[in-house]
Motif scaffolding. Structure first.
Motif, PDB file in Angstrom:
ATOM      1  N   GLU A 232       0.803  -1.212   0.000  1.00 41.16           N
ATOM      2  CA  GLU A 232       0.000   0.000   0.000  1.00 41.16           C
ATOM      3  C   GLU A 232       0.843   1.273   0.000  1.00 41.16           C
ATOM      4  N   PRO A 233       1.871   1.396   0.841  1.00 41.93           N
ATOM      5  CA  PRO A 233       2.694   2.618   0.775  1.00 41.93           C
ATOM      6  C   PRO A 233       3.378   2.790  -0.583  1.00 41.93           C
ATOM      7  N   HIS A 234       3.743   1.665  -1.216  1.00 46.62           N
ATOM      8  CA  HIS A 234       4.385   1.736  -2.522  1.00 46.62           C
ATOM      9  C   HIS A 234       3.436   2.384  -3.537  1.00 46.62           C
ATOM     10  N   PHE A 235       2.187   1.977  -3.540  1.00 44.64           N
ATOM     11  CA  PHE A 235       1.205   2.543  -4.467  1.00 44.64           C
ATOM     12  C   PHE A 235       0.955   4.027  -4.156  1.00 44.64           C
ATOM     13  N   LEU A 236       0.750   4.327  -2.880  1.00 42.39           N
ATOM     14  CA  LEU A 236       0.470   5.713  -2.504  1.00 42.39           C
ATOM     15  C   LEU A 236       1.654   6.616  -2.848  1.00 42.39           C
ATOM     16  N   TYR A 237       2.860   6.116  -2.650  1.00 42.50           N
ATOM     17  CA  TYR A 237       4.046   6.917  -2.972  1.00 42.50           C
ATOM     18  C   TYR A 237       4.073   7.247  -4.460  1.00 42.50           C
ATOM     19  N   ASN A 238       3.844   6.266  -5.300  1.00 41.27           N
ATOM     20  CA  ASN A 238       3.867   6.509  -6.748  1.00 41.27           C
ATOM     21  C   ASN A 238       2.786   7.507  -7.165  1.00 41.27           C
ATOM     22  N   SER A 239       1.587   7.340  -6.606  1.00 33.35           N
ATOM     23  CA  SER A 239       0.489   8.226  -6.991  1.00 33.35           C
ATOM     24  C   SER A 239       0.760   9.664  -6.567  1.00 33.35           C
ATOM     25  N   LEU A 240       1.213   9.853  -5.342  1.00 31.76           N
ATOM     26  CA  LEU A 240       1.492  11.197  -4.858  1.00 31.76           C
ATOM     27  C   LEU A 240       2.679  11.817  -5.593  1.00 31.76           C
ATOM     28  N   THR A 247       1.792  19.185 -10.351  1.00 33.08           N
ATOM     29  CA  THR A 247       1.588  20.497  -9.722  1.00 33.08           C
ATOM     30  C   THR A 247       2.565  21.530 -10.253  1.00 33.08           C
ATOM     31  N   ARG A 248       3.713  21.079 -10.746  1.00 26.57           N
ATOM     32  CA  ARG A 248       4.689  22.002 -11.291  1.00 26.57           C
ATOM     33  C   ARG A 248       4.473  22.247 -12.785  1.00 26.57           C
ATOM     34  N   THR A 249       3.954  21.241 -13.492  1.00 25.74           N
ATOM     35  CA  THR A 249       3.825  21.369 -14.949  1.00 25.74           C
ATOM     36  C   THR A 249       2.413  21.712 -15.394  1.00 25.74           C
ATOM     37  N   ASP A 250       1.409  21.236 -14.689  1.00 24.60           N
ATOM     38  CA  ASP A 250       0.020  21.449 -15.107  1.00 24.60           C
ATOM     39  C   ASP A 250      -0.867  21.424 -13.868  1.00 24.60           C
ATOM     40  N   PRO A 251      -0.979  22.530 -13.137  1.00 22.09           N
ATOM     41  CA  PRO A 251      -1.746  22.551 -11.883  1.00 22.09           C
ATOM     42  C   PRO A 251      -3.194  22.095 -12.048  1.00 22.09           C
ATOM     43  N   ALA A 252      -3.810  22.452 -13.159  1.00 23.70           N
ATOM     44  CA  ALA A 252      -5.213  22.066 -13.354  1.00 23.70           C
ATOM     45  C   ALA A 252      -5.346  20.547 -13.427  1.00 23.70           C
ATOM     46  N   ARG A 253      -4.458  19.907 -14.163  1.00 24.14           N
ATOM     47  CA  ARG A 253      -4.500  18.446 -14.254  1.00 24.14           C
ATOM     48  C   ARG A 253      -4.087  17.815 -12.923  1.00 24.14           C
ATOM     49  N   ALA A 254      -3.185  18.482 -12.174  1.00 20.66           N
ATOM     50  CA  ALA A 254      -2.809  17.970 -10.850  1.00 20.66           C
ATOM     51  C   ALA A 254      -4.010  17.965  -9.923  1.00 20.66           C
ATOM     52  N   ASP A 255      -4.795  19.054  -9.982  1.00 16.38           N
ATOM     53  CA  ASP A 255      -6.002  19.108  -9.150  1.00 16.38           C
ATOM     54  C   ASP A 255      -6.980  18.011  -9.525  1.00 16.38           C
ATOM     55  N   GLN A 256      -7.103  17.771 -10.840  1.00 15.04           N
ATOM     56  CA  GLN A 256      -7.993  16.714 -11.313  1.00 15.04           C
ATOM     57  C   GLN A 256      -7.491  15.339 -10.847  1.00 15.04           C
ATOM     58  N   MET A 257      -6.160  15.158 -10.876  1.00  9.18           N
ATOM     59  CA  MET A 257      -5.609  13.881 -10.430  1.00  9.18           C
ATOM     60  C   MET A 257      -5.832  13.666  -8.942  1.00  9.18           C
ATOM     61  N   ILE A 258      -5.623  14.691  -8.169  1.00 10.04           N
ATOM     62  CA  ILE A 258      -5.837  14.559  -6.722  1.00 10.04           C
ATOM     63  C   ILE A 258      -7.294  14.230  -6.426  1.00 10.04           C
ATOM     64  N   GLY A 259      -8.205  14.838  -7.205  1.00 11.29           N
ATOM     65  CA  GLY A 259      -9.619  14.495  -7.022  1.00 11.29           C
ATOM     66  C   GLY A 259      -9.881  13.023  -7.306  1.00 11.29           C
ATOM     67  N   HIS A 260      -9.309  12.537  -8.408  1.00 12.47           N
ATOM     68  CA  HIS A 260      -9.459  11.113  -8.720  1.00 12.47           C
ATOM     69  C   HIS A 260      -8.814  10.238  -7.646  1.00 12.47           C
ATOM     70  N   GLU A 284     -11.539  -3.569 -10.738  1.00 13.45           N
ATOM     71  CA  GLU A 284     -12.156  -2.252 -10.538  1.00 13.45           C
ATOM     72  C   GLU A 284     -11.165  -1.270  -9.937  1.00 13.45           C
ATOM     73  N   ARG A 285     -10.383  -1.748  -8.959  1.00  7.91           N
ATOM     74  CA  ARG A 285      -9.376  -0.898  -8.334  1.00  7.91           C
ATOM     75  C   ARG A 285      -8.313  -0.471  -9.361  1.00  7.91           C
ATOM     76  N   THR A 286      -7.894  -1.424 -10.195  1.00  8.33           N
ATOM     77  CA  THR A 286      -6.852  -1.142 -11.188  1.00  8.33           C
ATOM     78  C   THR A 286      -7.346  -0.180 -12.253  1.00  8.33           C
ATOM     79  N   ARG A 287      -8.616  -0.306 -12.663  1.00 10.41           N
ATOM     80  CA  ARG A 287      -9.172   0.631 -13.644  1.00 10.41           C
ATOM     81  C   ARG A 287      -9.168   2.059 -13.091  1.00 10.41           C
ATOM     82  N   ALA A 288      -9.515   2.182 -11.801  1.00  8.75           N
ATOM     83  CA  ALA A 288      -9.488   3.514 -11.187  1.00  8.75           C
ATOM     84  C   ALA A 288      -8.065   4.065 -11.162  1.00  8.75           C
ATOM     85  N   TYR A 289      -7.117   3.184 -10.885  1.00  4.23           N
ATOM     86  CA  TYR A 289      -5.718   3.606 -10.879  1.00  4.23           C
ATOM     87  C   TYR A 289      -5.276   4.050 -12.270  1.00  4.23           C
TER      88      TYR A 289
END
Length: 419
Positions: A232-240, A247-260, A284-289
């Motif tokens: 679980e920490p491995h997955f969360l680390y990659n996602s974050l 957040t540095r290259t495309d803040p709008a898409r970063a916000d969308q990703m954080i929402g997802h 289902e979990r993998t599709r969301a990822y």
């Protein structure tokens, strides 16, 4: 006391009757029926009566030393025992056969598994140590040399009844004229103790094995939970980390990703406490990822899923499918300039199910280097969850990329309708 006196009296009476008949035959042969058998026969008869008395006293004394009591059952030449065993007929027969084979001085064992019977003979203690007694020692030369043992197993419902019969290896006359000095009672008690001891040992072994299995199961669960906690920490680390880059290259898409990501965690965290999941839940979990990754990779990431509905309930470790997908993206598609496609394919066979995650990325030797901890972790979790037959195979995907296939053992009834 009455039983022992009665036995001695019956024994002497039988010998007296036998000597009367023998005296009549002696007279008819040597001196005619009008005269007595003579003093020679009288001396012989006296010697035999004293021998019979001594044999009876020895029998009573030895039975008393063995049992500590004297009654009709303990003094009898023939002994019968009946034992209830908590075993089926087959195991009970094998246990009984081994117990009889270990009796002291046993010989000529005859066993029949079909009739569930065992017959054996047990030599009596030889006071002459193998030497032939004197030709004039008639009682010793005519003494019964061994006893017989007959064991019969009667099957029941999960139990068996063992009937044991111990008797002299001689005819009916042995009950009147010959005493066994408690040897049959001794054999009966020895075999009864041996059978009871073997059953007790078997029960202790089964209990110890059950306790060991329980301990091993608890250890396996603990190790599985530890390994799952490492995923679980491995997955969360990659996602974050991905969100941090955006957040540095495309803040709008970063916000969308954080929402997802928030939505993904909301649906996934309750099930993360379980170390075992199903293919449907993991898909289902993998599709969301993958939807989260599409925000960053866009058209560079294609996904194709071929999983029959009938295989949605196949058990596998939680996060197993996502681990393979993460590896495919990190080492295969993400470093590739044009990106590529991930295939998730499940197939059912007679006794197992395969789940394959393939990509058309850079392949072996071209992608980013990894430590291999994730795959090692996955293999161990598969072994603990699905058994020794489960595993992961990684091969080159033609014409490019890598294919990782999980093998999940399944009962035929679970997969027959999913072909």
């Amino acid at each position: 006391m009455f039983a022992s006196v009665s036995l001695i009296f019956r024994h002497l009476l039988a010998w007296a009757a036998a000597l009367v008949v023998a005296g009549m035959v002696w007279s008819g042969i040597f001196s005619g029926m009008e005269d007595g058998p003579g003093w020679v026969f009288g001396l012989l008869a006296m010697f035999l009566m004293l021998s019979a008395l001594g044999s009876a006293i020895t029998h009573v004394r030895r039975v008393w030393l063995i049992t500590g009591k004297l009654d009709g059952s303990t003094l009898s030449n023939r002994q019968r025992r009946q034992i209830e065993l908590p075993l089926d007929a087959g195991p009970a027969f094998l246990l009984l056969e081994r117990a009889i084979a270990e009796l002291p001085r046993v010989e000529d064992i005859e066993s029949s598994a079909g009739s569930l019977q065992v017959r054996a003979y047990v030599r009596r203690v030889d006071p002459w140590n193998g030497r032939q007694p004197s030709r004039w020692n008639l009682p010793a030369r005519l003494a019964i040399k061994r006893n017989s043992v007959l064991a019969t197993v009667t099957p029941g419902q999960g139990t068996s009844t063992v009937t044991l019969l111990f008797e002299p290896d001689a005819g009916w006359w042995a009950d009147l004229l010959a005493l066994d000095e408690g040897s049959n009672f001794e054999n009966a008690e020895a075999l009864t103790r041996a059978v009871s001891g073997r059953v007790a040992d078997q029960r202790r072994d089964e209990q110890a094995a059950a306790e060991q299995t329980h301990v091993e199961k608890e250890l396996s669960v603990a190790r599985l939970n530890l390994l799952h906690a490492q995923v679980e920490p491995h997955f969360l680390y990659n996602s974050l980390a991905n969100a941090q880059v955006l957040t540095r290259t495309d803040p709008a898409r970063a916000d969308q990703m954080i929402g997802h990501l928030i939505q993904y965690l909301r649906s996934s965290l309750p099930s993360m406490e379980e170390s075992v999941s199903t293919l449907g839940v993991e898909l289902e979990r993998t599709r969301a990822y993958l939807e989260i990754l599409r925000i960053r990779m866009g058209a560079r990431l294609g996904v194709e899923v071929q999983v029959p509905d009938a295989l949605q309930g196949v058990r596998l470790p939680a996060m197993a499918l996502q681990t393979l997908v993460e590896n495919a993206i990190k080492h295969g598609l993400e470093p590739k300039p044009g990106g590529g496609t991930i295939w998730i394919i499940a197939r059912a066979f007679d006794d197992h199910v395969t789940v394959t995650v393939a990509d058309d990325g850079l392949g072996f030797g071209h992608g980013t280097s990894g430590t291999g901890i994730g795959l090692k972790n996955l293999r161990e979790r598969l072994r603990l969850t699905c058994g020794e037959q489960a595993g992961v195979a990684i091969v080159t995907n033609f014409p490019s990329g890598v294919a990782a296939t999980m093998t999940l053992p399944q009962a035929p009834k679970d997969t027959a309708h999913a072909a």
